[in-house]
Design an enzyme around this catalytic site. Structure first.
Site, PDB file in Angstrom:
ATOM      1  N   ALA A  21       8.209 -23.950  40.070  1.00 36.42           N
ATOM      2  CA  ALA A  21       7.031 -24.449  39.360  1.00 36.42           C
ATOM      3  C   ALA A  21       6.471 -25.709  40.010  1.00 36.42           C
ATOM      4  O   ALA A  21       7.204 -26.514  40.591  1.00 36.42           O
ATOM      5  CB  ALA A  21       7.375 -24.731  37.902  1.00 36.42           C
ATOM      6  N   ASP A 111      -5.050 -42.923  39.962  1.00 42.84           N
ATOM      7  CA  ASP A 111      -4.206 -43.707  39.060  1.00 42.84           C
ATOM      8  C   ASP A 111      -2.731 -43.363  39.249  1.00 42.84           C
ATOM      9  O   ASP A 111      -2.367 -42.436  39.982  1.00 42.84           O
ATOM     10  CB  ASP A 111      -4.618 -43.485  37.602  1.00 42.84           C
ATOM     11  CG  ASP A 111      -4.458 -42.030  37.168  1.00 42.84           C
ATOM     12  OD1 ASP A 111      -3.307 -41.573  37.092  1.00 42.84           O
ATOM     13  OD2 ASP A 111      -5.470 -41.350  36.931  1.00 42.84           O
ATOM     14  N   HIS A 149      -5.874 -37.586  47.526  1.00 41.27           N
ATOM     15  CA  HIS A 149      -7.112 -38.351  47.695  1.00 41.27           C
ATOM     16  C   HIS A 149      -6.882 -39.857  47.705  1.00 41.27           C
ATOM     17  O   HIS A 149      -7.833 -40.624  47.653  1.00 41.27           O
ATOM     18  CB  HIS A 149      -8.126 -37.982  46.610  1.00 41.27           C
ATOM     19  CG  HIS A 149      -8.752 -36.648  46.838  1.00 41.27           C
ATOM     20  ND1 HIS A 149      -9.617 -36.062  45.942  1.00 41.27           N
ATOM     21  CD2 HIS A 149      -8.645 -35.772  47.866  1.00 41.27           C
ATOM     22  CE1 HIS A 149     -10.000 -34.882  46.404  1.00 41.27           C
ATOM     23  NE2 HIS A 149      -9.420 -34.696  47.570  1.00 41.27           N
ATOM     24  N   LEU A 324      37.913 -31.218  21.254  1.00 38.19           N
ATOM     25  CA  LEU A 324      39.349 -31.006  21.082  1.00 38.19           C
ATOM     26  C   LEU A 324      39.626 -29.581  20.598  1.00 38.19           C
ATOM     27  O   LEU A 324      38.995 -29.098  19.663  1.00 38.19           O
ATOM     28  CB  LEU A 324      39.892 -32.015  20.067  1.00 38.19           C
ATOM     29  CG  LEU A 324      41.366 -31.884  19.679  1.00 38.19           C
ATOM     30  CD1 LEU A 324      42.263 -32.264  20.862  1.00 38.19           C
ATOM     31  CD2 LEU A 324      41.665 -32.762  18.471  1.00 38.19           C
ATOM     32  N   PHE A 355      33.324 -37.493  26.605  1.00 39.31           N
ATOM     33  CA  PHE A 355      32.913 -38.755  26.002  1.00 39.31           C
ATOM     34  C   PHE A 355      33.597 -39.945  26.686  1.00 39.31           C
ATOM     35  O   PHE A 355      34.744 -39.842  27.133  1.00 39.31           O
ATOM     36  CB  PHE A 355      33.248 -38.760  24.512  1.00 39.31           C
ATOM     37  CG  PHE A 355      32.259 -37.986  23.690  1.00 39.31           C
ATOM     38  CD1 PHE A 355      31.263 -38.628  22.988  1.00 39.31           C
ATOM     39  CD2 PHE A 355      32.323 -36.596  23.645  1.00 39.31           C
ATOM     40  CE1 PHE A 355      30.347 -37.908  22.239  1.00 39.31           C
ATOM     41  CE2 PHE A 355      31.416 -35.868  22.904  1.00 39.31           C
ATOM     42  CZ  PHE A 355      30.419 -36.528  22.198  1.00 39.31           C
ATOM     43  N   LYS A 390      39.536 -32.522  12.516  1.00 40.73           N
ATOM     44  CA  LYS A 390      40.358 -33.424  13.320  1.00 40.73           C
ATOM     45  C   LYS A 390      41.432 -34.036  12.430  1.00 40.73           C
ATOM     46  O   LYS A 390      41.372 -33.944  11.196  1.00 40.73           O
ATOM     47  CB  LYS A 390      39.493 -34.521  13.942  1.00 40.73           C
ATOM     48  CG  LYS A 390      38.903 -35.509  12.937  1.00 40.73           C
ATOM     49  CD  LYS A 390      38.123 -36.623  13.644  1.00 40.73           C
ATOM     50  CE  LYS A 390      37.610 -37.643  12.631  1.00 40.73           C
ATOM     51  NZ  LYS A 390      36.884 -38.753  13.295  1.00 40.73           N
ATOM     52  N   GLY A 403      32.084 -36.544  13.935  1.00 36.02           N
ATOM     53  CA  GLY A 403      31.273 -36.472  15.153  1.00 36.02           C
ATOM     54  C   GLY A 403      30.467 -35.188  15.217  1.00 36.02           C
ATOM     55  O   GLY A 403      29.306 -35.193  15.648  1.00 36.02           O
ATOM     56  N   GLU A 407      26.434 -34.801  15.316  1.00 39.48           N
ATOM     57  CA  GLU A 407      25.725 -33.978  16.300  1.00 39.48           C
ATOM     58  C   GLU A 407      24.731 -33.044  15.619  1.00 39.48           C
ATOM     59  O   GLU A 407      23.638 -32.798  16.150  1.00 39.48           O
ATOM     60  CB  GLU A 407      26.743 -33.190  17.137  1.00 39.48           C
ATOM     61  CG  GLU A 407      27.468 -34.080  18.138  1.00 39.48           C
ATOM     62  CD  GLU A 407      28.732 -33.487  18.709  1.00 39.48           C
ATOM     63  OE1 GLU A 407      29.400 -34.166  19.518  1.00 39.48           O
ATOM     64  OE2 GLU A 407      29.071 -32.337  18.334  1.00 39.48           O
TER      65      GLU A 407
END
Length: 474
Positions: A21, A111, A149, A324, A355, A390, A403, A407
């Site tokens: 692309a 620009d 240009h 885990l 993490f 956990k 956690g 998420e």
């Protein structure tokens, strides 16, 4: 015949995923941020030589007349500097095209909004505005921006007057050559571009003469001529016929038109394009410190591994935080398919995001991990949740993994497609219960709630997940 929005999104998404692309940005991409278009730039110059820019069709000659009368180019250079060096806010269309993993950007604008948009997306642009820069590669670049240009920071070399265009082949021949190559090998989206530039006409005609009908397919946006915009029916009829002829002519060069009724629709289409691209970027959330019937450790790992493998086989890219108990199974399942069927292209199909560890301060760790989760989920379009338990560090009891719930909240805020495999229990079940209470906002799950809530057959669950994802693709 113009293409539909759905066809464009489907085909251009494919080009993005395959790395083919490209973007061509015209003045219309910069205008919503406050920059002028070509006519706006030339208006004060035309006024000073007693011309009405709205009555002139050959704007190159207007700039040339001004240059001839003044005897020098200084005023033109200052006009470019004044018009395009101001600080502006990056508009949403620029933000979207800059976030997409596109490597090649072309523009006729002076620009810096395209390259600034790429930087704002935490990507490193390699800007080429002079021929000498084409042979030098910027380290760690994420995208190339060809400013064919010129650039506001060097207005003396900007292409604006009729003479500048006549001498383009002498001063910037490599830009034409590079653009010809990209137009042959890539799929372009022309956005905010009017196709009134003689340079582009020349390049497109050269490609057409060399390749005949074997030219690449490209796309552009146009606002449809509408009767409500005109008081004179004859003027409407004339402009409608002219637009139809232009659309047909562009098709001869391989450029398919996507019509919109309002310019705001372009932003909506780009958002849908980004969502469609992200639909095959899947985040798998889950952790398991305890297993119970029917989800023994072996069954849980089989579900995670098989699911990852099927997603990779369907050309998805999996992001995993190495949860885990199931993280290893996700990775192994993905790798099995990648090595067997995907030419070992690991990075294309698997993104591992373990993490950060060794952060002793609980508050700082929580802040760091939340930011980390936000970064992961910004890059994905689908979030799948399974298990989510956990061991509590203080009591040793099995609890829901906060956690995983975090998420879910982040994924929801990012507009991800949410797929909770509630039958696995714990956080995944809590998320499914949440979804059922708010099913109007998760209508895509309506036909699959029973499977997600009760099914224990692994193949049936995976088939359900794949159906949900494919149902959201263009």
């Amino acid at each position: 015949m113009a293409v539909t929005k759905e066809e464009f999104i489907r085909e251009y998404t494919k080009a993005i995923r395959e790395g083919n692309a490209a973007i061509f940005a015209g003045a219309g991409l910069s205008r919503p941020s406050g920059f002028v278009d070509w006519k706006g730039l030339l208006k004060p110059l035309a006024d000073s030589i007693n011309l009405d820019v709205n009555k002139e069709h050959d704007l190159l000659s207007v700039a040339q007349y001004y240059r001839n009368q003044r005897g020098t180019r200084t005023s033109i250079n200052q006009a470019i500097m004044n018009a395009f060096s101001k600080n502006v806010t990056i508009n949403e269309n620029v933000r979207i095209v800059a976030r997409l993993p596109i490597f090649t950007y072309w523009t006729t604008n002076y620009d810096e909004i395209v390259e600034n948009g790429i930087r704002a997306a935490n990507r490193n642009p390699d800007v080429k505005s002079e021929s000498e820069q084409l042979s030098v590669i910027k380290p760690d670049r994420d995208a190339i921006v060809y400013k064919m240009h010129g650039d506001v920071n060097n207005p003396a070399k900007a292409v604006l007057t009729k003479e500048d265009y006549e001498l383009y082949e002498n001063h910037r021949p490599l830009f034409r050559t590079a653009l010809q190559g990209d137009l042959v090998s890539k799929v372009f989206l022309f956005i905010g571009f009017s196709f009134e530039d003689p340079n582009i006409d020349y390049i497109l005609s050269q490609i057409r003469s060399l390749l005949g009908e074997n030219i690449s397919t490209h796309y552009c946006f146009f606002k449809r001529v509408q009767q409500s915009d005109y008081n004179d029916p004859e003027e409407y009829g004339y402009n409608k016929a002219r637009q139809d002829l232009q659309e047909e002519n562009l098709r001869n060069y391989g450029i398919q038109t996507v019509f919109v009724d309002e310019y705001d629709e372009i932003t909506d289409i780009l958002r849908d394009l980004e969502k469609n691209y992200k639909m095959k970027k899947v985040f798998i959330s889950g952790s398991a410190d305890e297993f119970s019937d029917p989800w023994s450790k072996e069954n849980a790992e089989e579900l995670a591994g098989k699911l990852a493998g099927v997603l990779v086989r369907n050309d998805c890219r999996i992001t995993s935080g190495f949860g885990l108990g199931i993280g290893s199974a996700v990775i192994n399942g993905a790798l099995d398919v990648i090595y067997a069927e995907k030419y070992r292209h690991i990075d294309e199909h698997l993104c591992l995001r373990p993490f950060p560890q060794n952060i002793s301060d609980p508050t700082k760790r929580a802040e760091k991990w939340k930011k980390y989760r936000e970064e992961m989920l910004t890059e994905t379009g689908v979030s799948i949740f399974m298990f989510g338990n956990k061991k509590d560090a203080k009591t040793g009891n099995i609890i829901e993994a906060d956690g995983c719930m975090q998420e879910f909240e982040i994924a929801k805020s990012k507009g991800n497609i949410i797929i909770p495999i509630g039958t696995t229990g714990f956080v995944a079940k809590a998320i499914l219960d949440n979804v059922k209470r708010d099913i109007a906002n998760y209508a895509y799950l309506s036909d699959y709630i029973d499977v997600l809530e009760k099914e224990t057959n692994i193949d049936q669950i995976i088939q359900c997940v794949v159906k949900i994802i494919t149902s959201k693709l263009y």
